[in-house]
Design an enzyme around this catalytic site. Structure first.
Site, PDB file in Angstrom:
ATOM      1  N   HIS A  37       0.830  -1.205   0.000  1.00 31.16           N
ATOM      2  CA  HIS A  37       0.000   0.000   0.000  1.00 31.16           C
ATOM      3  C   HIS A  37       0.867   1.259   0.000  1.00 31.16           C
ATOM      4  CE1 HIS A  37      -2.792   2.867   2.277  1.00 31.16           C
ATOM      5  NE2 HIS A  37      -3.410   2.627   1.134  1.00 31.16           N
ATOM      6  N   ARG A  38       0.873   1.958  -1.142  1.00 31.91           N
ATOM      7  CA  ARG A  38       1.723   3.151  -1.321  1.00 31.91           C
ATOM      8  C   ARG A  38       3.203   2.795  -1.134  1.00 31.91           C
ATOM      9  NH1 ARG A  38      -2.064   7.378   2.266  1.00 31.91           N
ATOM     10  NH2 ARG A  38      -4.041   6.450   1.612  1.00 31.91           N
ATOM     11  N   GLU A  64       1.444  -0.707  -5.039  1.00 30.47           N
ATOM     12  CA  GLU A  64       0.436   0.291  -5.397  1.00 30.47           C
ATOM     13  C   GLU A  64       1.085   1.649  -5.644  1.00 30.47           C
ATOM     14  OE1 GLU A  64      -3.657   2.265  -3.628  1.00 30.47           O
ATOM     15  OE2 GLU A  64      -1.882   2.054  -2.371  1.00 30.47           O
ATOM     16  N   ASP A  66      -0.384   5.526  -6.484  1.00 35.47           N
ATOM     17  CA  ASP A  66      -1.446   6.496  -6.755  1.00 35.47           C
ATOM     18  C   ASP A  66      -0.900   7.525  -7.748  1.00 35.47           C
ATOM     19  OD1 ASP A  66      -3.369   5.457  -4.941  1.00 35.47           O
ATOM     20  OD2 ASP A  66      -2.293   6.393  -3.278  1.00 35.47           O
ATOM     21  N   HIS A  79      -0.818  10.480  -3.240  1.00 31.07           N
ATOM     22  CA  HIS A  79      -2.162  10.074  -2.836  1.00 31.07           C
ATOM     23  C   HIS A  79      -3.093  11.264  -2.692  1.00 31.07           C
ATOM     24  CE1 HIS A  79      -5.368   9.229   0.103  1.00 31.07           C
ATOM     25  NE2 HIS A  79      -5.441   8.063  -0.517  1.00 31.07           N
ATOM     26  N   GLU A 149      -3.438   3.235  -9.173  1.00 30.86           N
ATOM     27  CA  GLU A 149      -4.724   3.865  -8.905  1.00 30.86           C
ATOM     28  C   GLU A 149      -4.773   5.209  -9.620  1.00 30.86           C
ATOM     29  OE1 GLU A 149      -7.582   5.702  -5.399  1.00 30.86           O
ATOM     30  OE2 GLU A 149      -6.034   4.233  -4.846  1.00 30.86           O
ATOM     31  N   GLN A 177      -6.880   0.463 -10.648  1.00 34.23           N
ATOM     32  CA  GLN A 177      -8.032   0.672  -9.784  1.00 34.23           C
ATOM     33  C   GLN A 177      -8.378   2.151  -9.754  1.00 34.23           C
ATOM     34  OE1 GLN A 177      -7.247  -0.368  -5.681  1.00 34.23           O
ATOM     35  NE2 GLN A 177      -5.588   1.088  -5.467  1.00 34.23           N
TER      36      GLN A 177
END
Length: 294
Positions: A37-38, A64, A66, A79, A149, A177
């Protein structure tokens, strides 16, 4: 020797057999993918090269990223819609409140420190572009697929073109996503078949529409859903799977949550600590879980 192995196997089976007479039969869960995550954001500042490098070395299945676009059309990893939380933008550009990402050029963003807020050890970490990330992972031979994302509609073509340039637009190398259905719908004709599109779902969406209707709409254009941990349940997972949708859950850092989610059959977990699941057999290999955890 054969007799010894048979006896050892019997001893391994015996406790499970005895337990089954007093409790419900446990179920065997599948192994979900682990998504950093990030990056490895529990260990290093989110969306920095330090975080991505660490996630790769921890053998996350996906990393991931963003993605947002700067004022001059460059794709960066960030993010938040503003720079205030994770950079020193308020100090460097004191008169440019509220410091929206889209109000700054890449050159201006490169002046910022994106690491000190997390720890002095990461002072001077810059905001990376999406291409910085891909080049760094390639140069350091970190073979980790990206899970992108799209944070804003309208950047789909630019993202696809960059991935094509680096030959990463292929199944097993990329996932997408977004909270924006229009972004996923715009991506579909631009990408090869087999690359998953995941519709992110929040608590607000489920407050307005029932799960059945919502999943039915998503199944028209996407391949899966991203659920917050607060909504993740066997009912949601089963309903999604019945419509052919995969289920990824965000953000999972507690070992008790990891075990529960594995037991209900989720397909992927976002975590700030991609090294933790590697130490938890329940989430890295087939396992037997007590049904009382479900």
């Amino acid at each position: 020797m054969r007799r010894i192995w048979l006896y050892a196997g019997f001893l391994l089976w015996l406790p499970l057999g005895l337990a089954s007479s007093a409790a419900p039969q446990p179920s065997v869960a599948r192994e979900p993918i682990i998504i950093a995550h990030r990056g490895a954001s529990g260990h290093a500042p989110e969306h920095t090269l330090a975080s991505y490098r660490l996630a790769g070395r921890m053998h996350a299945d996906y990393i991931e990223v963003d993605v947002r676009m700067t004022k001059d059309g460059k794709l960066i990893a960030m993010h938040d819609a503003t720079l205030a939380r994770t950079t020193n933008a308020e100090t460097v550009y004191p008169h440019r409140s509220p410091w929206h990402v889209g109000d700054f050029s890449l050159a201006e963003l490169k002046r910022l420190d994106a690491g000190s807020w997390f720890s002095k050890r990461f002072a001077g970490e810059p905001i990376p572009t999406l291409e910085d990330i891909m080049r760094t992972l390639e140069a350091e031979r970190i073979d980790a697929p990206l899970y992108i994302e799209l944070k804003q509609p309208g950047i789909e073509k630019a993202v696809v073109q960059l991935l094509q340039k680096h030959q990463d637009l292929q199944r097993g190398r990329i996932m997408f996503q977004s909270f924006h259905p229009e972004s996923l719908q715009a991506l579909r004709p631009l990408i090869p078949r087999g690359i998953p599109l995941i519709q992110l779902i929040g608590e607000r969406e489920t407050a307005r529409i029932g799960p059945g209707e919502l999943l039915g709409q998503v199944a028209v254009y996407a391949d899966g859903i991203g659920l917050p941990l607060s909504l993740a349940s066997k009912e949601w997972v089963d309903a999604a799977h019945s419509r052919g949708l995969i289920v990824h859950v965000y953000t999972v850092n507690d070992t008790r949550d990891l075990a529960r989610l594995c037991s209900i059959g989720v397909d992927g977990l976002f975590t700030d600590y991609p090294d933790r699941p590697a130490r938890i057999a329940a989430c890295r290999s087939p396992f037997i879980i007590d049904p009382l955890l479900e």
